[in-house]
Design an enzyme around this catalytic site. Structure first.
Site, PDB file in Angstrom:
ATOM      1  CG  ASN A   7      -1.839   1.104   1.341  1.00 18.39           C
ATOM      2  OD1 ASN A   7      -1.814   2.005   0.506  1.00 18.39           O
ATOM      3  ND2 ASN A   7      -2.682   1.094   2.360  1.00 18.39           N
ATOM      4  NE  ARG A  93      -6.320   1.223   0.268  1.00 15.36           N
ATOM      5  CZ  ARG A  93      -6.375   2.357   0.941  1.00 15.36           C
ATOM      6  NH1 ARG A  93      -5.295   2.883   1.474  1.00 15.36           N
ATOM      7  NH2 ARG A  93      -7.523   2.972   1.106  1.00 15.36           N
ATOM      8  CG  HIS A 182     -13.268   2.757   3.952  1.00 13.70           C
ATOM      9  ND1 HIS A 182     -14.032   3.725   4.570  1.00 13.70           N
ATOM     10  CD2 HIS A 182     -11.977   3.094   4.171  1.00 13.70           C
ATOM     11  CE1 HIS A 182     -13.234   4.612   5.139  1.00 13.70           C
ATOM     12  NE2 HIS A 182     -11.986   4.253   4.902  1.00 13.70           N
ATOM     13  NE  ARG A 243     -10.907  11.899   4.692  1.00 19.14           N
ATOM     14  CZ  ARG A 243     -10.824  10.599   4.406  1.00 19.14           C
ATOM     15  NH1 ARG A 243     -11.731  10.022   3.657  1.00 19.14           N
ATOM     16  NH2 ARG A 243      -9.835   9.884   4.863  1.00 19.14           N
ATOM     17  CD  GLU A 386      -8.848  -1.533   5.041  1.00 18.43           C
ATOM     18  OE1 GLU A 386      -9.032  -0.800   4.075  1.00 18.43           O
ATOM     19  OE2 GLU A 386      -8.545  -1.103   6.172  1.00 18.43           O
TER      20      GLU A 386
END
Ligand code: ADP
Length: 411
Positions: A7, A93, A182, A243, A386
């Site tokens: 990643n 990823r 996600h 956010r 993940e």
């Protein structure tokens, strides 16, 4: 049968090496502050006793290529990988696959061109993900490499769910639509939830809540994503660490025209200065909870807002799904904050959702059921993984491409 998951961020590389005959994590690590004088590699390796040893090394790493060499030298020294070519595959990823990918794909020239094409939709992520792909292809040219997209799981959303109510050319010419993110986390916990419920994935209806620094909810019907709270970018939906989540879009014109704030500044404000941080000054939920417990009114408001937004999405997704088998909490906050789980579900017993206080506070690190006896809908806490999900998809993609049998692979 080793698979590495990579990643790559703009100044970091995260990686994990799995033995996929048993789904065991052999080692993982994070190289941070690439480009700085004190880049730091934190590496964990499975020892013979089944625990993880940690090793930290600091040295200047100017750019990603040098970073990969640094990681490979440590992996080889620790005998996790004696030779990068011994790998069965590498899974990358990739944040944005636009509407081109419904599943993981073997990386070729066309895939690289598409990841570039979708970079304007994820300017902070796709270019960095590509850097990782380019270096890994250079360093391990004989190893099959797979792109695993955060958006792919949500490509099953129906048109009435993924379209914005905008003129059609905005979609046709500019790809403006909801994509969702996600996906690897929602997909992983959905599969685990189906296993825990003892039903096939295709038979379960779930509301999954990934609550980390970024946060999103998904309505999963018959094992497929039917709706999710993030949109064209990861800014839409739930309130997050920094956010804002859902907003009135007219706010942008107001800030630009009336308050004289530039578009670049508004973008930064909404992405990095809002959410928990905007309301109470800190974005780490542990710190927000500590301040709230000390009667800080802004921190209390931040938690109230955070949980209220989650509750609204739970209600909306009950309506989307009609029947819900389970609600699933995951991500750093979802897995570790009893306060957030309790408040997000408070007052929902009319919908069949009620938390058992004792079970909720007793959760620690493992999978757990926390619904009250009277709650017909199960409430599950499932730690996300993940990396393992990316490793599995990498393996499956390569096995399919090579026409190999699947038996030797863990599920
Ligand atoms: P990322 O999106 O960066 O992967 P994580 O899934 O690791 O984020 O989640 C990070 C969030 O989880 C932070 O807000 C952190 O404060 C929160 N968190 C971690 N542990 C706890 C805890 N024990 N209680 C409350 N929040 C926690």
């Amino acid at each position: 049968m080793k698979v590495t998951v990579i990643n790559t961020g703009s100044s970091s590389i995260k990686y994990a090496v799995f033995d996929m005959s048993s789904c065991i994590l052999l080692g993982s690590g994070l190289l941070e502050r690439i480009g700085a004088a004190d880049s730091r590699l934190r590496h964990r390796r499975l020892n013979d006793a089944g625990a993880f040893d940690e090793l930290v090394r600091t040295r200047p790493v100017a750019e990603h290529r040098e970073g990969f060499d640094f990681i490979l030298s440590v992996a080889s020294e620790l005998r996790i990988l004696s030779n990068p070519d011994e790998l069965f595959g590498i899974g990358h990823r990739v944040v944005h696959g636009g509407d081109a990918y419904r599943e993981a794909v073997l990386i070729d020239r066309e895939v690289i061109a598409n990841i570039k094409r979708f970079a304007p939709l994820a300017p902070l992520h796709n270019p960095a993900n590509l850097k990782g792909i380019e270096v890994a292809l250079e360093r391990s040219p004989g190893v099959p490499q797979v792109a695993v997209f955060d958006t792919a799981f949500h490509q099953s959303m129906p048109p009435h769910s993924f379209h914005y109510a905008l003129p059609r050319p905005m979609y046709r010419e500019h790809h403006v639509r909801r994509y969702g993110f996600h996906g690897n986390s929602h997909g992983y916990v959905a599969k685990r939830a189906a296993e825990l419920l003892g039903k096939p994935l295709e038979a379960v209806n779930l509301i999954t809540l990934h609550l980390g620094n970024g946060a999103s909810a998904a309505a999963i019907g018959g094992g497929k994503s039917l709706d999710t709270s993030m949109g064209m970018t990861p800014l839409e939906g739930l309130m997050m660490g920094t956010r804002c989540g859902d907003l009135d879009p007219a706010l942008h014109f107001y800030l630009a025209k009336k308050a004289g704030i530039s578009l670049d500044e508004i973008e930064k404000l909404l992405n990095t200065e809002s959410g928990l941080k905007g309301v109470c000054g800190v974005n780490d939920m542990r710190e927000v909870e500590r301040l709230a417990a000390a009667n800080d009114p802004d921190a209390q408001l931040a938690i109230d807002m955070f949980c209220y937004r989650i509750k609204k999405y739970i209600g909306a997704y009950c309506a989307v799904l009609g029947r819900v088998d389970a609600l699933v909490f995951t991500g750093g906050i979802g897995e570790n904050s009893p306060i957030v789980r309790e408040r997000a579900c408070a007052g929902l017993s009319a919908l069949g959702i009620a938390v058992d206080e004792q079970k909720n506070t007793a959760v620690s690190k493992n999978e757990a059921e926390i619904q009250a006896d009277r709650s017909p809908i199960k409430i599950l806490v499932i730690p996300t993984n993940e990396e393992l999900e990316i490793a599995r998809q990498t393996l499956e993609t390569i096995i399919r491409a090579k026409g190999m049998p699947r038996e030797s692979v863990c599920s």
